[in-house]
Design an enzyme around this catalytic site. Sequence first.
Site, mmCIF file in Angstrom:
data_model
loop_
_atom_site.group_PDB
_atom_site.id
_atom_site.type_symbol
_atom_site.label_atom_id
_atom_site.label_comp_id
_atom_site.label_asym_id
_atom_site.label_seq_id
_atom_site.Cartn_x
_atom_site.Cartn_y
_atom_site.Cartn_z
ATOM 1 N N LYS A 115 5.594 -1.821 -4.069
ATOM 2 C CA LYS A 115 4.446 -2.276 -4.869
ATOM 3 C C LYS A 115 3.923 -1.182 -5.791
ATOM 4 O O LYS A 115 3.677 -1.409 -6.960
ATOM 5 C CB LYS A 115 3.275 -2.688 -3.960
ATOM 6 N N ASN A 138 -4.909 -1.865 -4.810
ATOM 7 C CA ASN A 138 -4.547 -1.234 -3.542
ATOM 8 C C ASN A 138 -4.039 0.186 -3.780
ATOM 9 O O ASN A 138 -3.879 0.958 -2.854
ATOM 10 C CB ASN A 138 -3.457 -2.079 -2.865
ATOM 11 N N HIS A 184 2.858 -4.715 9.555
ATOM 12 C CA HIS A 184 1.508 -5.054 10.046
ATOM 13 C C HIS A 184 1.574 -6.139 11.137
ATOM 14 O O HIS A 184 0.711 -7.011 11.199
ATOM 15 C CB HIS A 184 0.612 -5.541 8.896
#
Length: 443
Positions: A115, A138, A184
């Site tokens: 990303k 982010n 996650h």
Amino acid sequence: MNDLHVVVGLGSSGLSSVRYLAKQGVPVAVTDSRPNPPNLAELKREFPDMLISVGGLDEKVLSKAAQIIISPGVSLREPAISQQILRGIPVVGDVELFAKVANAPVIGITGTNAKSTVTTLVGEMAKASGKNVQVGGNLGIPALDLLTTPRPDLFVLELSSFQLETTYSLAPVVATVLNITPDHMDRYDTLEDYRDAKKRIYDHAEIAVCNRDDPATECENEKVRRKLYFTLNTPQEHEFGLLKHQNEMYLAFENQPLMPVRALPILGRHYQANALASLAIGYAYGLPMQPMLQTLGQFKGLPHRCQLVRERNGVLWYNDSKGTNVGATLAAIEGLGPEIQGKLILIAGGVGKNADFTSLIPAIIKHVKTVILIGEAAPILAEVIDHHADICFAKDMEDAIGIADATAKSSDSVLLSPACASLDMFKNFEHRGEVFTQFVQAL
């Protein structure tokens, strides 16, 4: 009428939200589970009269909220939060506040890995095309801090699954999910839950850019105006991919060669995928091809992402401390492995986040001769890797580098790509990469 806004979590996005709301003249309170959260002193200095409650989420304060602005690091399942959700209190993130007032087109980029690289590349491509562009989310600058006057031509946002969970109004002109691999798993019940959070980025998008090689990234939203793809295979219609031309591989769009792969300053197939994704996103937005290709030829990569730190005695040392999950480490091994003459010595381990490490095995068998393990997850990783590579345990990073130095032969490469978070031994992944670099430079 109660219009108290409660900001939960005082990381960079929390502080940014407080500043934004205070500027709007909205009453704000802050609560954080940590006794001494990172921006506490700054907050108290700027807002001496604000109600601030730390050392646990303050349910009394939360119960008075008209709206809760939650930091990405705090789970919606946190009992104090889920209780307010049951009461019907809206819970949003800073990206939702941003989306409601964004005054320029937004490119939204998510995915498990790459990303930051793709967000940075697209931002650089836009700048090279003469656009006034704001890049963050982010990565780097929190979304609300990007709202400048005069307004920019374009926002390029990196977005995490946690941010997308609490975002409802974002309508990107171009949206992409670069890839999906398990991450996650301490916050999601299933891989599907994690994937669905990522795919919220397509909900109100005009154009979707998907990864042809990863079906989990496919956009099913029928309201999307058009779809483009990137692939590491031969590109078909509406696709960016790799094409053999004049006996060498080229980045290409459909059947048109654009640039030889050897002109990219960064080695590896994972970076070729990033380059193709960035071209697809820029092209979808309408950026001209020439400045985009020029950017790709000049971009040296981001720190801590497969960054070449040093060559010593014929051995290359790579810092991929950003490899905080299995997919990122897999991409690094598969990206570098075929490009080097010798074998990889891999330094891995840290906080495992309930990850399943078994998908690393085929790449380890093919490209890795020794795995040096550090941190909490070392025993779990050792059990998974078993006899597929030589295993050494190191007590800390300095020890790991000493072992790697003794093990590596000329033409081998040493790769720090931990497949784990860093918080058992370091402040963050950047700190881990800095410590690695420091010891490697000192050899």
